[in-house]
Design a protein around this motif. Structure first.
Motif, PDB file in Angstrom:
ATOM      1  N   ALA A   1       0.836  -1.207   0.000  1.00 23.70           N
ATOM      2  CA  ALA A   1       0.000   0.000   0.000  1.00 23.70           C
ATOM      3  C   ALA A   1       0.872   1.260   0.000  1.00 23.70           C
ATOM      4  O   ALA A   1       0.584   2.233  -0.715  1.00 23.70           O
ATOM      5  CB  ALA A   1      -0.929  -0.010   1.207  1.00 23.70           C
TER       6      ALA A   1
ATOM      7  N   MET B   1       2.405   1.651  -3.495  1.00 23.83           N
ATOM      8  CA  MET B   1       1.400   2.108  -4.452  1.00 23.83           C
ATOM      9  C   MET B   1       1.184   3.606  -4.313  1.00 23.83           C
ATOM     10  O   MET B   1       1.081   4.318  -5.308  1.00 23.83           O
ATOM     11  CB  MET B   1       0.084   1.357  -4.246  1.00 23.83           C
ATOM     12  N   ASN B   2       1.130   4.079  -3.080  1.00 22.83           N
ATOM     13  CA  ASN B   2       0.946   5.499  -2.825  1.00 22.83           C
ATOM     14  C   ASN B   2       2.148   6.301  -3.321  1.00 22.83           C
ATOM     15  O   ASN B   2       1.999   7.321  -3.990  1.00 22.83           O
ATOM     16  CB  ASN B   2       0.704   5.727  -1.334  1.00 22.83           C
TER      17      ASN B   2
ATOM     18  N   ARG C   1       4.299   5.490  -5.610  1.00 19.33           N
ATOM     19  CA  ARG C   1       4.512   5.362  -7.056  1.00 19.33           C
ATOM     20  C   ARG C   1       3.297   5.760  -7.885  1.00 19.33           C
ATOM     21  O   ARG C   1       3.309   5.630  -9.098  1.00 19.33           O
ATOM     22  CB  ARG C   1       4.937   3.929  -7.361  1.00 19.33           C
ATOM     23  N   GLY C   2       2.272   6.256  -7.233  1.00 23.06           N
ATOM     24  CA  GLY C   2       1.100   6.749  -7.943  1.00 23.06           C
ATOM     25  C   GLY C   2       0.298   5.682  -8.663  1.00 23.06           C
ATOM     26  O   GLY C   2      -0.304   5.951  -9.692  1.00 23.06           O
ATOM     27  N   ILE C   3       0.286   4.483  -8.129  1.00 21.95           N
ATOM     28  CA  ILE C   3      -0.486   3.391  -8.732  1.00 21.95           C
ATOM     29  C   ILE C   3      -1.856   3.364  -8.080  1.00 21.95           C
ATOM     30  O   ILE C   3      -1.969   3.211  -6.863  1.00 21.95           O
ATOM     31  CB  ILE C   3       0.214   2.030  -8.532  1.00 21.95           C
ATOM     32  N   SER C   4      -2.889   3.548  -8.885  1.00 20.47           N
ATOM     33  CA  SER C   4      -4.243   3.489  -8.336  1.00 20.47           C
ATOM     34  C   SER C   4      -4.912   2.189  -8.776  1.00 20.47           C
ATOM     35  O   SER C   4      -4.687   1.711  -9.892  1.00 20.47           O
ATOM     36  CB  SER C   4      -5.068   4.692  -8.791  1.00 20.47           C
ATOM     37  N   VAL C   5      -5.711   1.632  -7.892  1.00 16.91           N
ATOM     38  CA  VAL C   5      -6.387   0.363  -8.152  1.00 16.91           C
ATOM     39  C   VAL C   5      -7.876   0.627  -8.297  1.00 16.91           C
ATOM     40  O   VAL C   5      -8.515   1.138  -7.380  1.00 16.91           O
ATOM     41  CB  VAL C   5      -6.130  -0.649  -7.013  1.00 16.91           C
ATOM     42  N   ASP C   6      -8.400   0.296  -9.470  1.00 15.87           N
ATOM     43  CA  ASP C   6      -9.843   0.399  -9.678  1.00 15.87           C
ATOM     44  C   ASP C   6     -10.428  -1.013  -9.730  1.00 15.87           C
ATOM     45  O   ASP C   6      -9.695  -2.005  -9.588  1.00 15.87           O
ATOM     46  CB  ASP C   6     -10.151   1.195 -10.948  1.00 15.87           C
TER      47      ASP C   6
ATOM     48  N   GLN D   1      -0.161  -1.287 -15.658  1.00 13.81           N
ATOM     49  CA  GLN D   1      -0.062  -0.414 -14.481  1.00 13.81           C
ATOM     50  C   GLN D   1       1.246  -0.621 -13.729  1.00 13.81           C
ATOM     51  O   GLN D   1       1.637   0.201 -12.914  1.00 13.81           O
ATOM     52  CB  GLN D   1      -1.225  -0.663 -13.508  1.00 13.81           C
TER      53      GLN D   1
ATOM     54  N   THR E   1       4.639  -3.581  -4.977  1.00 17.57           N
ATOM     55  CA  THR E   1       4.262  -3.148  -6.324  1.00 17.57           C
ATOM     56  C   THR E   1       5.376  -2.277  -6.902  1.00 17.57           C
ATOM     57  O   THR E   1       6.202  -1.723  -6.163  1.00 17.57           O
ATOM     58  CB  THR E   1       2.965  -2.319  -6.319  1.00 17.57           C
TER      59      THR E   1
ATOM     60  N   SER F   1       5.833   0.497 -10.418  1.00 14.03           N
ATOM     61  CA  SER F   1       5.238   1.104 -11.603  1.00 14.03           C
ATOM     62  C   SER F   1       6.060   0.737 -12.833  1.00 14.03           C
ATOM     63  O   SER F   1       7.188   0.251 -12.727  1.00 14.03           O
ATOM     64  CB  SER F   1       5.160   2.620 -11.442  1.00 14.03           C
TER      65      SER F   1
END
Length: 126
Positions: free
Chosen positions: A52, A55-56, A58-63, A91, A106, A108
């Motif tokens: 988490a 992701m924050n 590296r600007g990875i958003s999960v939809d 992504q 994660t 990017s």
């Protein structure tokens, strides 16, 4: 009854209260546990605190679409017997511990250049 301050245990079954302590004799009890375990595994993908945070950063958003794709990839890897898998998609890369259903970290797309992945036994391309 105590003899020389040593307590004797009566003939009571050992184990957790409310459980018989016996091995299931019929297949329905074993199947029930297997079904429960499979349902727990399908409950959804979890993200570790580390994942988490990455992701924050590296600007990875999960939809919803990405979650569905990840869960589908993990299920495919599980069927093949994978334990630690790198799921590679547009992504980025998601390193997943399959038995725990947990995204461990994660990365990017821009972070993937010249990176080495260790301690994985499988890769899935999305």
């Amino acid at each position: 009854m105590d003899i020389n301050r040593i307590g004797f245990v009566t003939n009571r079954p050992a184990g957790i209260q409310g459980q018989s302590g016996q091995i299931p004799e019929n297949e329905s009890e074993q199947t029930g546990f297997k079904t429960l375990l499979q349902e727990k595994a399908k409950a959804g993908l979890n993200f570790s605190k580390h994942a988490a945070k990455r992701m924050n950063e590296r600007g990875i958003s999960v939809d919803n679409q990405l979650m569905n794709d990840l869960e589908h990839a993990v299920e495919g890897a599980r069927k093949k017997g994978a334990r630690d898998v790198a799921i590679i998609g547009p992504q980025g890369v998601f390193i997943v511990n399959v038995p725990n259903n947990t995204v461990v970290t994660t990365m990017s797309q821009s972070d993937m250049r010249e990176r080495v992945f260790t301690n994985i036994d499988s890769a899935v391309l999305m």
